[in-house]
Enzyme design. Structure first.
Site, mmCIF file in Angstrom:
data_model
loop_
_atom_site.group_PDB
_atom_site.id
_atom_site.type_symbol
_atom_site.label_atom_id
_atom_site.label_comp_id
_atom_site.label_asym_id
_atom_site.label_seq_id
_atom_site.Cartn_x
_atom_site.Cartn_y
_atom_site.Cartn_z
ATOM 1 N N GLU A 128 0.872 -1.186 -0.034
ATOM 2 C CA GLU A 128 0.005 0.101 0.012
ATOM 3 C C GLU A 128 0.782 1.265 -0.028
ATOM 4 O OE1 GLU A 128 -1.550 1.892 3.489
ATOM 5 O OE2 GLU A 128 -1.130 0.136 4.752
ATOM 6 N N LYS A 183 -3.852 -1.885 15.653
ATOM 7 C CA LYS A 183 -3.250 -1.172 16.434
ATOM 8 C C LYS A 183 -4.232 -1.068 17.821
ATOM 9 C CE LYS A 183 -1.324 1.623 13.315
ATOM 10 N NZ LYS A 183 -2.086 1.185 12.247
#
Ligand code: PSU
Ligand code: MN
Length: 307
Positions: free
Chosen positions: A25, A159
């Site tokens: 990405e 996260k």
């Protein structure tokens, strides 16, 4: 209208020779890390994939085209572009038709990889359900993309700035296999464990490749999430990172929508005096290595079926 795809020379060569390709990405380059570490990391990640026997395809949008693999100059330019758009599924067509420079998130990278016939993608961490989503409704489009686009994504979990239990619940509801790689625990990006169990576990790239190919054969939509913990020597223990995350979250009042993830990453970078960035780099390299292994195994299975 033909597909607006442009492949790098390296990717064109790989596909014509039937070599495995791994997508990467670009939001992590423009919105996830500062310059010049973003450029160095992007280059090292590509090298790691080559060392693993596959060919890297960093994906970004420029001049009305989806670039599948960036030539060195284009990567360099992108890493220094300050106003690149952060592009997810919702923004993809507009970014192309307007000719903007766009960095692809996990969701948009999956779409572009699939259009280019790439089945494996390495990133840092996926987006997920944000804390407080019960009032903000902030749930990353990455989760819905995993449910519909057949790409296996290797990430270090999600996260702890996110609500990880809710993230896992949404993935389960959407039918996304979440596979702990050599771990029973769902990893939490900077830390090896979130304290939550990984729904599935596999220890060999060949097993993950076989599961990927089997999903396709069954006609199941969507991809797989491979949750690969950060290497032990690079991890920031949860008791260290948790209070920092709490501080970053409390500083984020008033930040909304696409700005949330980049804001929190940058705030945590400041509060850890750069340690979070070092951990981020280590885990992305580690994910690239595992993704290359899976891509090689899928490639072997496909070649065998042809021959
Ligand atoms: N996780 C990281 N670094 C990042 C991102 C996630 O460690 O840069 C980026 C990815 O591109 C991911 C996106 O797809 O953030 C998720 O953004 P949002 O939460 O706005 O969907
Ligand atoms: Mn969001």
């Amino acid at each position: 209208m033909p597909l607006p795809l442009i492949q790098s020379a390296e990717v064109t060569d790989a596909q014509s020779r039937g070599l495995p390709v791994v997508a990467l990405e670009s939001t992590i380059i423009t919105h996830g890390m500062p310059y010049p570490q973003n450029l160095e990391t992007a280059q090292r990640v590509e090298q790691e994939i080559r060392a693993g026997g596959a060919v890297p395809a960093t994906i970004a949008l420029m001049g009305g085209h989806i670039h599948i693999g960036l030539e060195p100059d284009a990567l360099n330019t992108l890493a220094q572009t300050e106003n690149a758009h952060k592009v997810s599924r919702a923004d993809l067509a507009v970014c192309l038709s307007e000719g903007w420079t766009g960095a692809t998130t996990v969701a948009a990278t999956m779409i572009c990889a699939h259009l280019a016939g790439i089945e494996v993608f390495a990133t840092g961490g996926i987006g997920g359900v944000h804390q407080g989503a019960e009032t903000t409704f902030d749930i990353s489009a990455d989760l819905h993309e995993l449910a519909q686009t057949p790409v296996t994504v290797v990430a270090a979990g999600a996260k702890a700035i996110l609500d990880l239990p809710k993230t896992l619940e949404v993935l389960e509801t959407q039918g996304v296999p979440v596979i702990g790689y050599r771990t029973d625990d769902f990893p939490a990006f900077w830390s090896r464990s979130s304290g939550l169990p990984a729904p599935l576990r596999m220890d060999q790239p060949g097993q993950i490749a076989a599961a990927h190919v089997t999903r396709g054969a069954l006609g199941l939509t969507g991809g797989q999430l491979v949750a690969n913990p950060i290497p032990p020597e690079a991890e920031i223990p949860r008791q260290v990172i948790d209070p920092i995350i709490a501080a970053a979250l409390s500083d984020s009042t008033g930040i909304a929508a696409k700005e949330v993830t980049p804001f929190l990453l940058n705030r945590i970078f400041e509060l850890t005096e750069g340690r979070s960035l070092q951990a981020n780099i280590a885990l992305v390299l580690n994910n690239a290595q595992v993704a290359a292994g899976i891509a090689c195994e899928i490639n072997k299975m496909r070649q065998k079926n042809l021959g």
